[in-house]
Design a protein around this motif. Structure first.
Motif, PDB file in Angstrom:
ATOM      1  N   THR A   1       0.823  -1.203   0.000  1.00  0.00           N
ATOM      2  CA  THR A   1       0.000   0.000   0.000  1.00  0.00           C
ATOM      3  C   THR A   1       0.859   1.256   0.000  1.00  0.00           C
ATOM      4  N   LEU A   2       1.958   1.212   0.718  1.00  0.00           N
ATOM      5  CA  LEU A   2       2.865   2.355   0.768  1.00  0.00           C
ATOM      6  C   LEU A   2       3.499   2.651  -0.589  1.00  0.00           C
ATOM      7  N   LEU A   3       3.703   1.626  -1.381  1.00  0.00           N
ATOM      8  CA  LEU A   3       4.465   1.753  -2.624  1.00  0.00           C
ATOM      9  C   LEU A   3       3.603   1.898  -3.876  1.00  0.00           C
ATOM     10  N   LEU A   4       2.330   1.554  -3.776  1.00  0.00           N
ATOM     11  CA  LEU A   4       1.483   1.439  -4.968  1.00  0.00           C
ATOM     12  C   LEU A   4       1.428   2.727  -5.780  1.00  0.00           C
ATOM     13  N   ASP A   5       1.170   3.850  -5.131  1.00  0.00           N
ATOM     14  CA  ASP A   5       0.986   5.109  -5.862  1.00  0.00           C
ATOM     15  C   ASP A   5       2.220   5.475  -6.685  1.00  0.00           C
ATOM     16  N   ALA A   6       3.382   5.394  -6.053  1.00  0.00           N
ATOM     17  CA  ALA A   6       4.613   5.799  -6.738  1.00  0.00           C
ATOM     18  C   ALA A   6       4.943   4.874  -7.903  1.00  0.00           C
ATOM     19  N   VAL A   7       4.666   3.580  -7.752  1.00  0.00           N
ATOM     20  CA  VAL A   7       4.917   2.640  -8.846  1.00  0.00           C
ATOM     21  C   VAL A   7       3.943   2.897  -9.999  1.00  0.00           C
ATOM     22  N   MET A   8       2.691   3.139  -9.694  1.00  0.00           N
ATOM     23  CA  MET A   8       1.724   3.441 -10.752  1.00  0.00           C
ATOM     24  C   MET A   8       2.123   4.704 -11.504  1.00  0.00           C
ATOM     25  N   HIS A   9       2.579   5.707 -10.775  1.00  0.00           N
ATOM     26  CA  HIS A   9       3.035   6.946 -11.407  1.00  0.00           C
ATOM     27  C   HIS A   9       4.187   6.666 -12.369  1.00  0.00           C
ATOM     28  N   CYS A  10       5.125   5.824 -11.923  1.00  0.00           N
ATOM     29  CA  CYS A  10       6.287   5.492 -12.753  1.00  0.00           C
ATOM     30  C   CYS A  10       5.898   4.673 -13.984  1.00  0.00           C
ATOM     31  N   ASN A  11       4.972   3.743 -13.801  1.00  0.00           N
ATOM     32  CA  ASN A  11       4.612   2.808 -14.869  1.00  0.00           C
ATOM     33  C   ASN A  11       3.576   3.338 -15.853  1.00  0.00           C
ATOM     34  N   TYR A  12       2.866   4.381 -15.496  1.00  0.00           N
ATOM     35  CA  TYR A  12       1.643   4.757 -16.214  1.00  0.00           C
ATOM     36  C   TYR A  12       1.822   4.840 -17.723  1.00  0.00           C
ATOM     37  N   SER A  13       2.855   5.476 -18.188  1.00  0.00           N
ATOM     38  CA  SER A  13       3.012   5.715 -19.626  1.00  0.00           C
ATOM     39  C   SER A  13       3.147   4.426 -20.425  1.00  0.00           C
ATOM     40  N   GLU A  14       3.602   3.347 -19.780  1.00  0.00           N
ATOM     41  CA  GLU A  14       3.791   2.076 -20.486  1.00  0.00           C
ATOM     42  C   GLU A  14       2.534   1.215 -20.518  1.00  0.00           C
ATOM     43  N   ALA A  15       1.521   1.579 -19.763  1.00  0.00           N
ATOM     44  CA  ALA A  15       0.273   0.789 -19.740  1.00  0.00           C
ATOM     45  C   ALA A  15      -0.901   1.722 -19.496  1.00  0.00           C
ATOM     46  N   ALA A  16      -0.931   2.832 -20.217  1.00  0.00           N
ATOM     47  CA  ALA A  16      -1.905   3.892 -19.940  1.00  0.00           C
ATOM     48  C   ALA A  16      -3.347   3.411 -20.069  1.00  0.00           C
ATOM     49  N   GLU A  17      -3.656   2.666 -21.130  1.00  0.00           N
ATOM     50  CA  GLU A  17      -5.038   2.228 -21.328  1.00  0.00           C
ATOM     51  C   GLU A  17      -5.504   1.332 -20.189  1.00  0.00           C
ATOM     52  N   ARG A  18      -4.629   0.472 -19.725  1.00  0.00           N
ATOM     53  CA  ARG A  18      -4.996  -0.424 -18.627  1.00  0.00           C
ATOM     54  C   ARG A  18      -5.156   0.344 -17.314  1.00  0.00           C
ATOM     55  N   TYR A  19      -4.253   1.255 -17.045  1.00  0.00           N
ATOM     56  CA  TYR A  19      -4.416   2.072 -15.848  1.00  0.00           C
ATOM     57  C   TYR A  19      -5.677   2.928 -15.930  1.00  0.00           C
ATOM     58  N   ASP A  20      -6.039   3.375 -17.128  1.00  0.00           N
ATOM     59  CA  ASP A  20      -7.265   4.158 -17.278  1.00  0.00           C
ATOM     60  C   ASP A  20      -8.501   3.311 -16.950  1.00  0.00           C
ATOM     61  N   ARG A  21      -8.486   2.028 -17.312  1.00  0.00           N
ATOM     62  CA  ARG A  21      -9.615   1.164 -16.948  1.00  0.00           C
ATOM     63  C   ARG A  21      -9.704   1.007 -15.438  1.00  0.00           C
ATOM     64  N   ILE A  22      -8.559   0.925 -14.789  1.00  0.00           N
ATOM     65  CA  ILE A  22      -8.558   0.879 -13.324  1.00  0.00           C
ATOM     66  C   ILE A  22      -9.099   2.193 -12.769  1.00  0.00           C
ATOM     67  N   GLY A  23      -8.662   3.307 -13.364  1.00  0.00           N
ATOM     68  CA  GLY A  23      -9.158   4.605 -12.926  1.00  0.00           C
ATOM     69  C   GLY A  23     -10.666   4.712 -13.034  1.00  0.00           C
ATOM     70  N   ALA A  24     -11.232   4.168 -14.105  1.00  0.00           N
ATOM     71  CA  ALA A  24     -12.683   4.216 -14.271  1.00  0.00           C
ATOM     72  C   ALA A  24     -13.393   3.497 -13.129  1.00  0.00           C
ATOM     73  N   ILE A  25     -12.846   2.378 -12.676  1.00  0.00           N
ATOM     74  CA  ILE A  25     -13.433   1.661 -11.542  1.00  0.00           C
ATOM     75  C   ILE A  25     -13.388   2.521 -10.294  1.00  0.00           C
ATOM     76  N   PHE A  26     -12.336   3.342 -10.167  1.00  0.00           N
ATOM     77  CA  PHE A  26     -12.187   4.224  -9.010  1.00  0.00           C
ATOM     78  C   PHE A  26     -12.925   5.546  -9.186  1.00  0.00           C
ATOM     79  N   GLY A  27     -13.723   5.653 -10.244  1.00  0.00           N
ATOM     80  CA  GLY A  27     -14.572   6.817 -10.420  1.00  0.00           C
ATOM     81  C   GLY A  27     -14.006   7.921 -11.278  1.00  0.00           C
TER      82      GLY A  27
END
Length: 386
Positions: free
Chosen positions: A285-311
């Motif tokens: 939990t402590l690390l999730l945000d920073a890793v997502m920030h780092c990884n986002y550009s390489e899997a943007a569409e997938r992270y966006d689907r996760i974002g949609a679930i989070f509203g």
């Protein structure tokens, strides 16, 4: 000969799910030919009365049991070896893991050590177990580790202060008895940490470079279930229906990550947990945000689907604003749960960062991270999470 790189395999144990599943323990133990079982658990599970319950069910089927209850959080290599010696000495025929991820991982270690007569750390990495162990039945008492369905075992190398991953189909349990009533003894903090562990499993499996349609369906459903039910479960710890939804979420996440693997969050969590002996779900939990920030550009569409679930309304905001919106939604979710971020608050020092990063870089979970990371990238993640 052409090789189809889209071919995937999918491993899972036999699964019995639902309130009362524990009552089938004796019947299934007999199906495996058991006469004397080896139960791996911890003192907390024993004090909660769950060990006595399991023994009573086994006794009613004429099955004796030998107990190893000296498993600590983040199970140690020496605990596995001590338990394996007792297993052999007692002449047991199958292994039962009763508890959260720590007893289940320790039980997996006992299984492969007893079959191969080697030290547990010899099996670290991928597919390094030659001989399958005796039958293994898992009864999870938490909803998050998913060790009950996965081909992972995580053991602490005490000499090097790092958690090592053992990944092999030989550590997939033969049977998972998933009974949500066994999770009712969890307190709020453990419920929070294990629930977030399941969420990170699902997110990392979904963005993994080894993800596929076989795993995506489980990962997305786990994310939906946890986003919907974890906050409510934390407010109603004795609600069996909510506990069942969280156990289902853990199952879905486990089926996903066991077959798609994980990423940088877990690689870093294994390094962090080995150094400071923190709860695994808390590290994730402590690390999730920073890793997502780092990884986002390489899997943007997938992270966006996760974002949609989070509203996050990803359809109406500009692409450059989607990552910040996802991170804001995740931060709001964690605040709603009452989770406080900050590695520094947990005892991490700035001078620990290079060593933590180097150990994470060598972790097999890093192989399927969507972005190829270097030491400098991992140090930046740790600094952001500080």
């Amino acid at each position: 000969m052409l090789i189809d790189l889209n071919i995937r395999k999918f491993l899972a144990p036999e699964i019995i799910f639902g309130d009362g599943a524990v009552e089938l323990l004796g019947r299934y133990a007999l199906n495996f030919g058991a006469s004397r079982v080896f139960i791996v658990t911890d003192s907390g599970v024993a004090q909660a009365g769950l060990l006595t319950k399991a023994q009573d069910i086994l006794r009613a089927s004429g099955i004796e049991s030998v107990i190893f209850d000296q498993v600590s959080p983040n199970p140690r290599d020496h605990q596995v070896m001590e338990a394996a010696a007792l297993y052999r000495q007692a002449g047991c025929d199958i292994i039962i893991a009763l508890g959260g991820g720590s007893p289940m991982d320790c039980a997996k270690g006992v299984s492969i050590v007893s079959a191969n007569d080697r030290h547990i750390l010899d099996f670290k990495g991928v597919d390094n177990v030659e001989v399958p162990g005796p039958p293994l039945i898992c009864l999870p008492t938490t909803s998050g580790s998913s060790a009950d369905v996965s081909q992972f075992a995580i053991i602490t190398n005490t000499a090097e202060q790092v958690k090592v991953a053992i990944i092999s189909k030989t550590v997939v349990p033969d049977l998972a008895l998933l009974d949500p009533s066994l999770t009712l003894t969890m307190d709020r903090h453990l419920t929070l940490c294990t629930g977030m562990d399941a969420l990170v499993h699902a997110i990392e499996a979904y963005v993994s470079s080894a993800s596929s349609q076989l795993t995506d369906i489980h990962a997305l459903e786990a994310i939906r279930l946890i986003h919907r039910y974890l906050p409510e479960t934390l407010d109603h710890l004795d609600d069996i229906n909510l506990r069942e939804q969280m156990m289902l979420a853990s199952l879905e996440a486990g089926l996903a990550f066991s077959n798609a693997s994980l990423g940088a969050v877990h690689a870093l969590a294994h390094s962090l947990g080995g150094l400071l002996d923190l709860p695994h779900g808390e590290c994730n939990t402590l690390l999730l945000d920073a890793v997502m920030h780092c990884n986002y550009s390489e899997a943007a569409e997938r992270y966006d689907r996760i974002g949609a679930i989070f509203g996050v309304d990803v359809e109406t905001i500009a692409p450059q604003d989607r990552c910040p919106a996802l991170l804001a939604a995740l931060a709001a979710f964690k605040r709603r749960l009452g989770f406080d971020d900050g590695l520094g608050r947990r005892g991490v020092r700035q001078e620990d960062i290079p060593t933590l990063a180097a150990k994470a870089l060598a972790d097999p979970c890093m192989v399927t991270n969507p972005r190829r990371l270097q030491q400098i990238d991992i140090e930046a993640i740790l600094t952001e999470a500080f």
